[in-house]
Write an enzyme that holds these catalytic residues in place. Structure first.
Site, mmCIF file in Angstrom:
data_model
loop_
_atom_site.group_PDB
_atom_site.id
_atom_site.type_symbol
_atom_site.label_atom_id
_atom_site.label_comp_id
_atom_site.label_asym_id
_atom_site.label_seq_id
_atom_site.Cartn_x
_atom_site.Cartn_y
_atom_site.Cartn_z
ATOM 1 C CD GLN A 13 -2.909 -1.219 2.283
ATOM 2 O OE1 GLN A 13 -3.358 -0.174 2.716
ATOM 3 N NE2 GLN A 13 -3.303 -2.400 2.734
ATOM 4 C CE LYS A 21 2.786 1.856 7.050
ATOM 5 N NZ LYS A 21 2.564 0.521 7.653
ATOM 6 C CG LEU A 38 13.840 1.934 12.585
ATOM 7 C CD1 LEU A 38 13.637 0.451 12.328
ATOM 8 C CD2 LEU A 38 14.110 2.191 14.058
ATOM 9 C CG ASP A 89 -0.075 -8.657 7.278
ATOM 10 O OD1 ASP A 89 0.032 -9.705 6.627
ATOM 11 O OD2 ASP A 89 0.350 -7.560 6.875
ATOM 12 C CD GLU A 148 13.027 -5.247 8.921
ATOM 13 O OE1 GLU A 148 13.775 -4.343 9.351
ATOM 14 O OE2 GLU A 148 12.391 -5.145 7.857
#
Length: 507
Positions: free
Chosen positions: A204, A220, A316, A382, A387
């Site tokens: 998205q 977002k 990050l 989801d 990581e």
């Protein structure tokens, strides 16, 4: 004969006259008694008003005036609204006190040992002479909109985003009650946007936004209203990513004491001035990007009319400075409507995972359980990858990134998210104690979450989570605690241990 006829008719006329007089007298007496009776039956007070409206030929203005409630009724209604507002404010003040007390609790203020040099992700290494180390400067090559960032040897002069990067350690992204956090989120919400470009990859639309002090954030945009639930016919990997879910995940992660979600804040963005006019990508007041799903003219992102809500997450450190490794979740879903994953068919699946690196030693398994609990509380299905920072190897925390598909449904819990905890029956002691604390009335998870979210700038527009979502947090927390209790009962019979004592590691 004629005279006789005359007398008879005269007698008849006199009789009729007497009868007429008598009848008039009788009618007069009856009407006099009736005159003192009310013409209409007694009516209630409000009915008198309606009857008067019917009988009187008022103008429109006069009728409008009569229809308005009396002054005392208006004052009463206003007083009720004020009382309701005061009650809401007092309730929020009480929740804020709970949040403050929670963060002051010994479980959140455990003394930490001195952090070794190797446990810092980044360190500043100035390439100047010792005599010049007190003054450093970054200068932009283009100078287009960027400010000269100056600092001395004290870290307090660093930009907030750089202080955040320099504060990342082996165990967390930021410190508990980090003084830099407020300044960082404030700049994310208000700092001038110099450029805005689409982030490649993903399913998205996401935008990378740059600020004058060289900081960057991931934006977002809003895709659906806060109160809307995810469509039951929509498969989980086809769900929209929600801006308020990203913001809420940051607050919940902090409340749980993890501090593994990068700081996120809500922001209203001018689609023209802060996206269209500063982007190098093709865009418009309504725009769309290029990605696998939901980036098309059918799923355009639009301002209302020009302002757009969204989540702004601090970036990050660049991968060239701090490499990150991506791990496939052992309990990832098959992402198929017909095929089941192995963990869904093998009840003893965790035994295999425990023998597989990196879950066979260290804290990786309980780190993963922390993430599972976070995902279950916010109903995030989801989590196919996670990581870590490669510098720290296998002995480090997991980054809780990409939480946009959380908080989709409040009316239904998804027990399959808790499967790793159910199968492995393993949890950190500090996590278990904090969960129990958040289930108590004085630190109720719904109340402290409501208080924490009220500090976000978008709370002024509308609460970031609807009340049913907050109620679902309490319900799901009880489910987690009940799962741990059942695990403890099972392990008593097997002689195993459910609780991993991480307090020993802190010592």
């Amino acid at each position: 004969m004629t005279r006789r006829m005359y007398r008879r008719s005269r007698t008849i006329c006199l009789s009729l006259a007497l009868i007429t007089v008598f009848l008039h007298l009788l009618l007069g007496i009856v009407s006099f008694s009736i005159h003192h009776l009310p013409c209409d039956p007694p009516l209630p007070t409000r009915t008198h008003v309606l009857r008067d409206l019917v009988r009187t030929d008022y103008t429109k203005e006069e009728i409008r005036g009569l229809a308005d409630p009396p002054t005392d009724a208006k004052q009463s209604d206003s007083s009720y609204k004020d009382a309701k507002k005061d009650s809401k404010n007092k309730s929020l003040e009480s929740d804020l006190l709970k949040l403050r007390a929670l963060f002051d609790h010994p479980l959140y203020t455990i003394p930490r040992p001195t952090i070794p040099e190797d446990d810092w992700l980044l360190r500043v290494k100035p390439k100047v002479k010792a005599s010049e180390r007190s003054s450093l400067m970054w200068v932009s090559e283009s100078q287009d909109g960027y400010e000269d960032v100056q600092w001395n040897s004290s870290s307090t002069s660093h930009p907030p985003w750089l202080r955040f990067h320099l504060g990342i350690t082996r165990w967390e992204l930021y410190l508990h009650l980090d003084p830099n956090l407020e300044l960082l989120t404030q700049q994310l919400a208000t700092h001038r946007i110099l450029s805005s470009v689409q982030k490649s990859g993903g399913t998205q639309l996401k935008l990378v936004m740059s600020f004058p002090n060289y900081g960057q954030a991931l934006f977002k945009p809003m895709k659906q209203e806060r109160h809307e639930e995810t469509n039951y016919n929509l498969y989980y990997f086809s769900d929209f990513e929600r801006h308020n879910a990203e913001i809420s995940a940051f607050h919940l992660d902090r409340i749980l004491g993890y501090r593994r979600v990068p700081p996120v804040v809500g922001r209203l963005v001018d689609v023209v001035k802060e996206i269209k006019d500063v982007t190098t990508d093709l865009g418009n007041v309504c725009f769309y990007g290029q990605c696998s799903y939901y980036c098309s003219t059918e799923h355009a992102v639009c301002g209302r009319p020009r302002y757009l809500e969204g989540s702004m997450a601090v970036m990050l450190p660049d991968r060239s400075l701090a490499t990150r490794r991506s791990w496939r979740s052992p309990w990832r879903r098959s992402y198929s409507r017909s095929k089941l994953a192995k963990w869904e068919t093998d009840p003893d699946y965790c035994s295999t995972v425990k023998k597989t690196p990196p879950y066979d030693k260290g804290t990786r398994l309980v780190d993963f359980m922390d993430m599972v609990i976070l995902d279950f509380l916010m109903s995030n299905l989801d989590r196919h990858h996670y990581e870590t920072f490669e510098k720290f190897g296998n002995n480090t925390f997991l980054l809780h990134l990409d939480n946009g598909r959380a908080f989709g449904r409040h009316s239904k819990d998804e027990p399959s998210i808790l499967t790793p905890l159910t199968q492995c029956c393993r949890i950190r002691r500090s996590t278990w104690l904090r969960l129990r604390l958040l289930a108590s009335p004085q630190y109720h998870i719904s109340d402290v979450m409501r208080a924490s979210l009220s500090l976000d700038p978008l709370h002024k527009v509308a609460p970031l989570l609807a009340e049913p979502h907050l109620a679902a947090l309490s319900r799901r927390l009880n489910t987690v605690l009940e799962t741990v209790r059942r695990c403890q009962e099972q392990q008593k019979e097997n002689g195993g241990s459910v609780i991993y004592d991480d307090f020993a590691d802190l010592k």
